[in-house]
Design an enzyme around this catalytic site. Sequence first.
Site, PDB file in Angstrom:
ATOM      1  N   LYS A  73      -7.659   6.607 -12.781  1.00 14.53           N
ATOM      2  CA  LYS A  73      -6.223   6.559 -12.484  1.00 14.53           C
ATOM      3  C   LYS A  73      -5.461   7.208 -13.639  1.00 14.53           C
ATOM      4  O   LYS A  73      -5.773   6.951 -14.809  1.00 14.53           O
ATOM      5  CB  LYS A  73      -5.788   5.097 -12.306  1.00 14.53           C
ATOM      6  CG  LYS A  73      -4.330   4.925 -11.887  1.00 14.53           C
ATOM      7  CD  LYS A  73      -3.992   3.454 -11.632  1.00 14.53           C
ATOM      8  CE  LYS A  73      -2.573   3.290 -11.116  1.00 14.53           C
ATOM      9  NZ  LYS A  73      -2.203   1.891 -10.850  1.00 14.53           N
ATOM     10  N   SER A  97      -0.016   0.959  -6.243  1.00 14.59           N
ATOM     11  CA  SER A  97       0.174   2.263  -6.842  1.00 14.59           C
ATOM     12  C   SER A  97      -1.104   3.068  -7.045  1.00 14.59           C
ATOM     13  O   SER A  97      -1.033   4.281  -7.264  1.00 14.59           O
ATOM     14  CB  SER A  97       0.868   2.085  -8.193  1.00 14.59           C
ATOM     15  OG  SER A  97       0.002   1.433  -9.113  1.00 14.59           O
ATOM     16  N   SER A 153      -1.496  -3.532  -7.121  1.00 11.38           N
ATOM     17  CA  SER A 153      -1.792  -2.092  -7.062  1.00 11.38           C
ATOM     18  C   SER A 153      -3.251  -1.694  -6.970  1.00 11.38           C
ATOM     19  O   SER A 153      -3.557  -0.532  -6.733  1.00 11.38           O
ATOM     20  CB  SER A 153      -1.192  -1.395  -8.275  1.00 11.38           C
ATOM     21  OG  SER A 153       0.142  -1.075  -7.993  1.00 11.38           O
TER      22      SER A 153
HETATM   23  N1  GLN Z   1       3.802  -2.596  -5.588  1.00 11.22           N
HETATM   24  C1  GLN Z   1       4.120  -3.346  -6.747  1.00 11.22           C
HETATM   25  C2  GLN Z   1       5.279  -2.728  -7.483  1.00 11.22           C
HETATM   26  O1  GLN Z   1       5.779  -1.783  -6.990  1.00 11.22           O
HETATM   27  C3  GLN Z   1       2.920  -3.480  -7.628  1.00 11.22           C
HETATM   28  C4  GLN Z   1       2.662  -2.295  -8.462  1.00 11.22           C
HETATM   29  C5  GLN Z   1       1.469  -2.483  -9.346  1.00 11.22           C
HETATM   30  O2  GLN Z   1       0.707  -3.414  -9.169  1.00 11.22           O
HETATM   31  N2  GLN Z   1       1.365  -1.591 -10.325  1.00 11.22           N
HETATM   32  O3  GLN Z   1       5.671  -3.161  -8.523  1.00 11.22           O
END
Ligand code: GLN
Length: 490
Positions: free
Chosen positions: A80, A159, A183
């Site tokens: 990532k 994400s 995410s």
């Molecule tokens: N979807 C969540 C957010 O937008 C989690 C993102 C994440 O876990 N990095 O904050």
Amino acid sequence: MSDALTSLTIAQAAAKLAAGETSSVELTDAHIAAMEAHRDLNAFITETPDLARARAAESDARRASGDARGPLDGIPIAMKDLFCTEGVLTTAASHILDGFTPTYESTVSRKLREVGTVMLGKANLDEFAMGSANVTSYYGPVKSPWKAADGKDRVPGGSSGGSATAVAANIAMAATGTDTGGSIRQPAAFCGIVGLKPTYGRCSRWGIVAFASSLDQAGPMTKTVEDAAIMLSAMAGYDPMDSTSADKPVPDFAAALTGDIKGLKVGIPIEYRVEGMPYEIEEAWQKGVEWLKDQGAEIVEVSLPHTKYALPTYYIVAPAEASSNLARYDGVRYGLRVEGGDLTEMYEATRGEGFGAEVRRRVLIGAYVLSAGYYDAYYLKAQKLRTLILRDFTDAFDKVDVLLTPTAPSAAFAIGEKMDDPVAMYLNDVFAVPASLAGLPAISVPGGLSSEGLPLGLHLIGRAFDEETVLRAGQALETAAGFTARPAGF
Ligand code: GLN
């Protein structure tokens, strides 16, 4: 031949490498070919084929001289693009990090490198890991390899959307992800793969671009539960460079996969039946319950009364920490600089141009909830709720060993949907964020297909530092689900 190589799991590839039936160079070349053939998915921000081939050749040389380093030596993976990688562009999918090439390696990527993994490239993500659909990346959205009957492109979740797509499309044998509020788990669910968020502190955060430091945690995204266990053993461990990393021994997680869940107490949180949830999610959840029961688990209803506050709590705590973490991007030290008449104007111009709309929204929310007049009403209250949410889990784990819930309240939606409605987007995280706020380990395992033919995930949450039970129960679900569906054409 190369199709066969890209469809292997880590455990299968490791066996073939050990038996001399394939080489890391062969495996790596097959995956590079897949990466190049599927560029339309936009899973990578930076491809590193030369580096991959060099590391694969080193791996083969080690093996030839009897120095292979275990099951991950020679395995091609995606990283990532939130992990700093020495000498390789690291963007966090943000314009503001333009041209940032770290001179150091994050602890997790270094550990993975030391056991011999081969990095294919840096996977796309939501900008600064903020999002649930991988549509906020400066480098454009990632497409899931899965398509529904309507033929529209689906989001891979976010994400860690590039990581999930790379694994689901057989471009990478496994990938790293990070999970702040879902995410790893939500994109794993949307793409029909396994995603594990370890206990907060299990993996070092050093060298990972920070989003919300009290929540961020790295973890594996893989084709199978066994592969997740193998990856986690390599990624985890105490790191003096991260004061929140836990000084605990790292078990051999794969050894915990005994296949035996007899007598395991599985809690079903009654508050996770959210209003308006599609029937097929409820149905998949019920199937999960039956699968665990059939294998000897005992099912117990539990109550987590503060669940309804988890999402609002998360969307105060995470932006608050983000607004403070992102203060460092000022045009002076990293990446992009947009000149202005004086220093203040330069800061404003750089941040205004460098951050995308979702990141700006989070910085604004965060600065607001931390501001002198509102701190008590929002941030302090959210911190108190976080304690109550953690207490709910502590009480539940007096009665049960693991909790079973759906991973997300729907299957993957079409690219472009929910983009004008941030709250609808945030609702995706409703089942994932409670475990994040409590710092608990949780896994998403494919549980079946929706009526539209899209993957649905089942979610298990465990006690702190008990990834072993989470993995063991996850494998029980995996075995019973027998999920072999593939996205068409992959
Ligand atoms: N979807 C969540 C957010 O937008 C989690 C993102 C994440 O876990 N990095 O904050």
